[in-house]
Design a protein around this motif. Sequence first.
Motif, mmCIF file in Angstrom:
data_model
loop_
_atom_site.group_PDB
_atom_site.id
_atom_site.type_symbol
_atom_site.label_atom_id
_atom_site.label_comp_id
_atom_site.label_asym_id
_atom_site.label_seq_id
_atom_site.Cartn_x
_atom_site.Cartn_y
_atom_site.Cartn_z
ATOM 1 N N HIS A 166 0.868 -1.168 0.000
ATOM 2 C CA HIS A 166 0.000 0.000 0.000
ATOM 3 C C HIS A 166 0.913 1.229 0.000
ATOM 4 C CE1 HIS A 166 -3.460 -2.539 1.296
ATOM 5 N NE2 HIS A 166 -2.542 -3.170 1.991
ATOM 6 N N CYS A 202 -4.693 5.765 0.166
ATOM 7 C CA CYS A 202 -3.743 4.749 -0.253
ATOM 8 C C CYS A 202 -3.395 5.074 -1.702
ATOM 9 C CB CYS A 202 -4.352 3.362 -0.157
ATOM 10 S SG CYS A 202 -3.260 2.087 -0.825
ATOM 11 N N GLU A 204 -1.363 3.235 -3.769
ATOM 12 C CA GLU A 204 -0.812 2.105 -4.521
ATOM 13 C C GLU A 204 -1.955 1.128 -4.777
ATOM 14 O OE1 GLU A 204 2.671 1.544 -5.384
ATOM 15 O OE2 GLU A 204 1.599 0.112 -6.628
ATOM 16 N N LEU A 205 -2.148 0.773 -6.038
ATOM 17 C CA LEU A 205 -3.229 -0.146 -6.386
ATOM 18 C C LEU A 205 -3.055 -1.452 -5.595
ATOM 19 C CD1 LEU A 205 -5.688 -0.584 -8.157
ATOM 20 C CD2 LEU A 205 -4.197 -1.521 -9.906
ATOM 21 N N CYS A 206 -4.024 -1.763 -4.715
ATOM 22 C CA CYS A 206 -3.811 -2.868 -3.783
ATOM 23 C C CYS A 206 -4.951 -3.881 -3.793
ATOM 24 C CB CYS A 206 -3.602 -2.317 -2.381
ATOM 25 S SG CYS A 206 -4.941 -1.249 -1.825
ATOM 26 N N HIS A 210 -9.167 -0.674 -3.481
ATOM 27 C CA HIS A 210 -8.072 0.302 -3.308
ATOM 28 C C HIS A 210 -8.614 1.733 -3.260
ATOM 29 C CE1 HIS A 210 -4.849 2.992 -4.543
ATOM 30 N NE2 HIS A 210 -5.478 3.209 -5.657
ATOM 31 N N MET A 213 -9.720 3.094 0.064
ATOM 32 C CA MET A 213 -8.814 2.986 1.200
ATOM 33 C C MET A 213 -8.338 4.360 1.653
ATOM 34 S SD MET A 213 -5.763 0.276 1.607
ATOM 35 C CE MET A 213 -4.656 0.387 3.009
HETATM 36 CU CU1 CUA Z 1 -4.156 0.064 -0.198
HETATM 37 CU CU2 CUA Z 1 -4.435 0.876 -2.322
#
Ligand code: CUA
Length: 341
Positions: A166, A202, A204-206, A210, A213
């Motif tokens: 993340h 967040c 970062e593609l998680c 995502h 987040m």
């Molecule tokens: Cu955690 Cu995007």
Amino acid sequence: MKRLLPMLAIFSLFLAGCGREDLSVLRPQGPVAQGQYDLIKLSISIMLVVLVIVFAISAYVIIKFRRRPEHTEMPEQVEGNFKLEVIWTVIPLILVLVLAVPTVKEVFAFGEDHANDKNAIQVKVNAHQYWWEFEYPQFGITTAQDLIIPTNKKIAFELKTSDVIHSFWVPSLSGKLDTNPDGTLNRFSFSAPKEGVYRGKCAELCGPSHGFMEFKVKSVSPESFETWKAAMKAPMVAIEDKALAETFKNQCLTCHAVGDQGTAVGPNLTGVGSRESVASILLNSETNDEGNPVLENMKEWLHDPQLVKPGNKMPSPKDLGLTDAEIDGIAEYLANYKLEY
Ligand code: CUA
């Protein structure tokens, strides 16, 4: 022209998105973000100067040396020019240096380790799919989603993740930094000079949720911070209904901590009613007629967690055997579990 207008309209919509005061690097609210904003301004200024000069020279050459009717023969052929080559090597070198020195300074200042700084408030950030856990080891407090900090105090972060990569990002207070599954801890710090609520994301593609987040940084006065700390350590507010209290203990407190009760596998829920978001999704007061968006959102969430935030790890209370009335009762309890600070 017919196509240009809609395109311009769409472009201006994007720009309108950049204007969100609480989620913009262009409106820095703290010293770290200010330093990074100054770097952006410096590099854009240099780029603009280079762009204008190069375009001006190109235009001049294209117009001045264009082919005219009287030009019938091959023009004079030139190969190499020592003086010019030195000039166009030295100028970019100088520009790179002008950019590099403050950038490197800023990068080192940003990543400085304040883990042993007694004057800083230490916060261990643990990212989960799809929520944020904030631990204050100096005070023995763990919370989720709303990061409460006092104004004008250095907050030293240690970032980790419990699943995938993340990225912790509060655009108006600081740059972003990843949380790494390989156990590498990332450290940085920031402070917020003014009281206020700053949105975090967040970056970062998680996974499928995502985009949901989000979190909040709430910068409060030092007095309010002390009050909040005490409120976080107070015993859990009891549920009046005995049967509901038992259900809550058996089904919810096995994963969640509330006050002095429960286990913190999932988000700590102490004072969840006074948070700015439910299940890390921002509250939308328009969805509710009675003026209690926390309750409405809490009900929506508890009745079908996968519908609200796909891919999250919360078991559906219905699958656990809770009745609609029990779910509503728990939603009501949580929505009214507020902390005064
Ligand atoms: Cu955690 Cu995007």
